[in-house]
Design an enzyme around this catalytic site. Sequence first.
Site, PDB file in Angstrom:
ATOM      1  CG  ASP A 105      -1.884   0.749   1.465  1.00 53.92           C
ATOM      2  OD1 ASP A 105      -2.809   1.352   0.487  1.00 53.92           O
ATOM      3  OD2 ASP A 105      -2.048   1.471   2.414  1.00 53.92           O
ATOM      4  CG  PHE A 154     -10.223  -1.448   3.168  1.00 49.80           C
ATOM      5  CD1 PHE A 154      -8.949  -1.066   3.418  1.00 49.80           C
ATOM      6  CD2 PHE A 154     -10.683  -2.563   3.822  1.00 49.80           C
ATOM      7  CE1 PHE A 154      -8.311  -1.729   4.528  1.00 49.80           C
ATOM      8  CE2 PHE A 154     -10.291  -3.194   4.804  1.00 49.80           C
ATOM      9  CZ  PHE A 154      -8.969  -2.892   4.971  1.00 49.80           C
TER      10      PHE A 154
HETATM   11  P1  IMP Z   1       1.924  -0.388   3.745  1.00 48.71           P
HETATM   12  O1  IMP Z   1       2.472  -0.917   2.354  1.00 48.71           O
HETATM   13  O2  IMP Z   1       3.323  -0.417   4.693  1.00 48.71           O
HETATM   14  O3  IMP Z   1       1.177   0.678   3.817  1.00 48.71           O
HETATM   15  O4  IMP Z   1       1.123  -1.687   4.268  1.00 48.71           O
HETATM   16  C1  IMP Z   1       0.649  -2.721   3.565  1.00 48.71           C
HETATM   17  C2  IMP Z   1      -0.192  -3.328   4.837  1.00 48.71           C
HETATM   18  O5  IMP Z   1      -1.612  -2.499   5.002  1.00 48.71           O
HETATM   19  C3  IMP Z   1      -0.714  -4.803   4.082  1.00 48.71           C
HETATM   20  O6  IMP Z   1       0.220  -5.472   4.466  1.00 48.71           O
HETATM   21  C4  IMP Z   1      -2.122  -4.884   4.936  1.00 48.71           C
HETATM   22  O7  IMP Z   1      -1.872  -5.547   6.093  1.00 48.71           O
HETATM   23  C5  IMP Z   1      -2.522  -3.369   4.812  1.00 48.71           C
HETATM   24  N1  IMP Z   1      -3.409  -3.078   3.951  1.00 48.71           N
HETATM   25  C6  IMP Z   1      -3.228  -2.060   3.038  1.00 48.71           C
HETATM   26  N2  IMP Z   1      -4.257  -1.871   1.918  1.00 48.71           N
HETATM   27  C7  IMP Z   1      -5.069  -2.782   2.408  1.00 48.71           C
HETATM   28  C8  IMP Z   1      -6.589  -3.203   1.928  1.00 48.71           C
HETATM   29  O8  IMP Z   1      -7.261  -2.872   0.842  1.00 48.71           O
HETATM   30  N3  IMP Z   1      -7.259  -4.469   2.740  1.00 48.71           N
HETATM   31  C9  IMP Z   1      -6.885  -4.708   3.892  1.00 48.71           C
HETATM   32  N4  IMP Z   1      -5.462  -4.618   4.407  1.00 48.71           N
HETATM   33  C10 IMP Z   1      -4.703  -3.503   3.548  1.00 48.71           C
END
Ligand code: IMP
Length: 181
Positions: A105, A154
């Site tokens: 994300d 989401f």
């Molecule tokens: P980031 O890339 O550090 O922001 O975090 C990624 C994490 O955010 C993933 O491993 C998921 O646990 C959570 N995440 C991000 N987008 C979603 C979504 O659309 N649904 C469920 N979890 C998400």
Amino acid sequence: MMSDDIERVCFSAEEIRTRVQKLGEEIARDYRDASEKVYCVGILKGAAVFFTDLVRAIDRPIDFDFMIVSSYGEATVSSGQVKILKDLDFSIEGQHVIIVEDIIDSGTTMHYLRQMLQGRHPKSIKICSFLSKPSRRVAPVQIDYLGYEVPDEFLVGYGLDYAEKYRNLPYIGVLKHSVYE
Ligand code: IMP
Ligand code: MG
């Protein structure tokens, strides 16, 4: 039923199966001649479902390991700090590592993890994520094996949760807004 909370299906169980099979074949091909160990490192809990499907689609020996990480919320965006709740069981020095994630994300988690594991001197590190939301990226992440790019919505299912729910949904869907509100 869980499906009552889903607005729209993004990827059916069948589509997922086909895509994961392709990713597994790609990985097997890329590491065909590697004499070192190949560690697939699953990031729990989200990647658990994808991980178990992916490793069975890789037709070569693979070692499993898992990490549990938690981000510090908004503070992680600036500090890039991620808390390790469970570290690897094995040394990865001189070995090949493939980090397996459910979704990237902001990229904060993966950017930090990659740098941290790089410091342990593996032979190589690659990143495999089933989903990516490029429009949300804050930290740069190069994804070597990607299932699908998705818009900023989401998603739940296939390991992805909302408040720990829906991880066991066999497909990936958009959660109804009424569920949050
Ligand atoms: P980031 O890339 O550090 O922001 O975090 C990624 C994490 O955010 C993933 O491993 C998921 O646990 C959570 N995440 C991000 N987008 C979603 C979504 O659309 N649904 C469920 N979890 C998400
Ligand atoms: Mg996750």
